[in-house]
Design an enzyme around this catalytic site. Structure first.
Site, PDB file in Angstrom:
ATOM      1  N   ASP A  72       4.407   0.955 -13.418  1.00 54.75           N
ATOM      2  CA  ASP A  72       5.796   0.621 -13.112  1.00 54.75           C
ATOM      3  C   ASP A  72       6.406  -0.328 -14.140  1.00 54.75           C
ATOM      4  OD1 ASP A  72       4.179  -1.502 -12.353  1.00 54.75           O
ATOM      5  OD2 ASP A  72       4.510  -1.254 -10.221  1.00 54.75           O
ATOM      6  N   ASP A 141       3.111  -6.458   1.332  1.00 60.23           N
ATOM      7  CA  ASP A 141       3.600  -5.527   2.357  1.00 60.23           C
ATOM      8  C   ASP A 141       2.947  -4.148   2.233  1.00 60.23           C
ATOM      9  OD1 ASP A 141       4.738  -4.594   0.039  1.00 60.23           O
ATOM     10  OD2 ASP A 141       6.812  -4.855   0.658  1.00 60.23           O
ATOM     11  N   HIS A 143       2.531  -2.299  -0.510  1.00 62.12           N
ATOM     12  CA  HIS A 143       3.027  -1.334  -1.498  1.00 62.12           C
ATOM     13  C   HIS A 143       2.029  -1.122  -2.625  1.00 62.12           C
ATOM     14  CE1 HIS A 143       4.973  -4.980  -3.560  1.00 62.12           C
ATOM     15  NE2 HIS A 143       4.357  -4.401  -4.552  1.00 62.12           N
ATOM     16  N   GLU A 148       7.610   0.822  -2.119  1.00 62.44           N
ATOM     17  CA  GLU A 148       7.870  -0.115  -1.034  1.00 62.44           C
ATOM     18  C   GLU A 148       7.733   0.578   0.325  1.00 62.44           C
ATOM     19  OE1 GLU A 148       7.857  -3.083  -1.642  1.00 62.44           O
ATOM     20  OE2 GLU A 148       9.393  -3.837  -3.000  1.00 62.44           O
TER      21      GLU A 148
HETATM   22  C1  GLP Z   1       3.894  -5.879  -8.023  1.00 62.40           C
HETATM   23  C2  GLP Z   1       3.420  -4.621  -8.725  1.00 62.40           C
HETATM   24  C3  GLP Z   1       2.210  -4.014  -8.036  1.00 62.40           C
HETATM   25  C4  GLP Z   1       1.184  -5.078  -7.758  1.00 62.40           C
HETATM   26  C5  GLP Z   1       1.773  -6.120  -6.845  1.00 62.40           C
HETATM   27  C6  GLP Z   1       0.807  -7.229  -6.482  1.00 62.40           C
HETATM   28  O1  GLP Z   1       4.775  -5.635  -7.003  1.00 62.40           O
HETATM   29  N1  GLP Z   1       4.415  -3.634  -8.815  1.00 62.40           N
HETATM   30  O2  GLP Z   1       1.676  -2.989  -8.860  1.00 62.40           O
HETATM   31  O3  GLP Z   1       0.054  -4.492  -7.165  1.00 62.40           O
HETATM   32  O4  GLP Z   1       2.879  -6.708  -7.530  1.00 62.40           O
HETATM   33  O5  GLP Z   1       0.734  -8.150  -7.511  1.00 62.40           O
HETATM   34  P1  GLP Z   1      -0.287  -9.341  -7.576  1.00 62.40           P
HETATM   35  O6  GLP Z   1      -1.559  -8.739  -8.108  1.00 62.40           O
HETATM   36  O7  GLP Z   1       0.308 -10.296  -8.555  1.00 62.40           O
HETATM   37  O8  GLP Z   1      -0.435  -9.890  -6.227  1.00 62.40           O
END
Ligand code: GLP
Length: 259
Positions: A72, A141, A143, A148
């Site tokens: 992403d 949440d 995702h 989402e």
């Molecule tokens: C973002 C990314 C996800 C990732 C999530 C959790 O929203 N789009 O791909 O898994 O954050 O991030 P973190 O590893 O910093 O908790």
């Protein structure tokens, strides 16, 4: 689905890096038959990336014939923006290893036609024969990538509006200022991730415990998009004890006794 519970985030990073390195080395990729790896950003995969860099430095792993597709990117951020996922990947992995720039793929969130950009990303993945291993994290949440809650579980790469909860969680990368977090992102779909031969999800910390509970014990539901992975034939979740802390004792016993 397979679940591995490690003691802490360091162990999760070591385990995941070992797993990925073994997969690449066993595959023995060549230029005409590259290993295609899906990659996430976020704080969770950082330890995995650090370990992968060490493998490369110790000559135990080469990325010369590895092709990557990132999950992403925030809409509107240029690749030189320090908060962009382009920048993140460059700083935290790509510049430290022998990957060829032309083998790394990230969605261009500055494209004039974002829908065309998403369609072309799907096409590129298809053309190369699909993703062999998709590494991912999970949002609080539930995702995956930026799918989402209430995203279609068959969704493909597209523009997605971020929820307030994700904007709040990701504000820490923007100096804690929610107003600086982009409100939209380009993301591979749940269906895109489901098409990978194998999916490896990492989760660490107490704030991921609810998502992990839903992923492993909950019903398959678009409320927690990670739960779609229950339908994937080769998914492994690797988490630390904090992220596993809301799982039922029986669930933990089941997976621990299988090790
Ligand atoms: C973002 C990314 C996800 C990732 C999530 C959790 O929203 N789009 O791909 O898994 O954050 O991030 P973190 O590893 O910093 O908790």
């Amino acid at each position: 689905m397979y679940l591995v519970i490690k003691n802490n985030a360091d162990e999760v990073g070591q385990f995941a890096a070992n797993y990925i390195a073994n997969k690449i080395n066993q595959f023995n990729p060549t230029q005409s038959r590259p290993f295609v790896l899906g990659l996430p950003t976020g704080s969770t995969p950082l330890k995995t990336y650090q370990n992968l860099i060490k493998f490369y430095q110790n000559k135990d792993l080469s990325f010369e014939n590895v092709v990557t597709f990132n999950m992403d990117e925030y809409v509107g951020l240029s690749e030189n923006d320090e908060q962009s996922y382009h920048y993140f990947m460059q700083e935290n992995l790509f510049k430290h290893i022998d990957i060829k720039k032309e083998n790394t793929h990230l969605l261009n969130a500055l494209a004039k036609d974002l829908e065309a950009e998403c369609a072309s990303y799907e096409e590129k993945i298809k053309k190369i024969g699909g993703i062999r291993l998709f590494l991912g994290g999970v949002g609080e949440d539930g995702h995956i990538a930026f799918n989402e809650p209430f995203s279609s579980l068959t969704s493909r790469t597209r523009v997605e509006a971020l929820t307030q909860s994700t904007i709040h969680a990701n504000a820490r990368f923007f100096g804690g200022d929610e107003s600086k977090v982009p409100t939209k992102a380009l993301t591979v779909g749940v269906g895109t991730i489901m098409d990978a031969d194998e999916v490896l999800i990492l989760a660490t910390g107490k704030n991921k415990a609810k998502a992990i509970k839903q992923a492993v014990e909950g019903a398959i539901s678009h409320v927690w998009t990670i739960s779609a992975l229950q339908m994937h034939p080769h998914t492994m979740i690797v988490c630390d004890q904090e992220a596993a802390s809301e799982l039922c004792e029986d669930t933990v016993d089941y997976f621990c006794s299988r090790l």
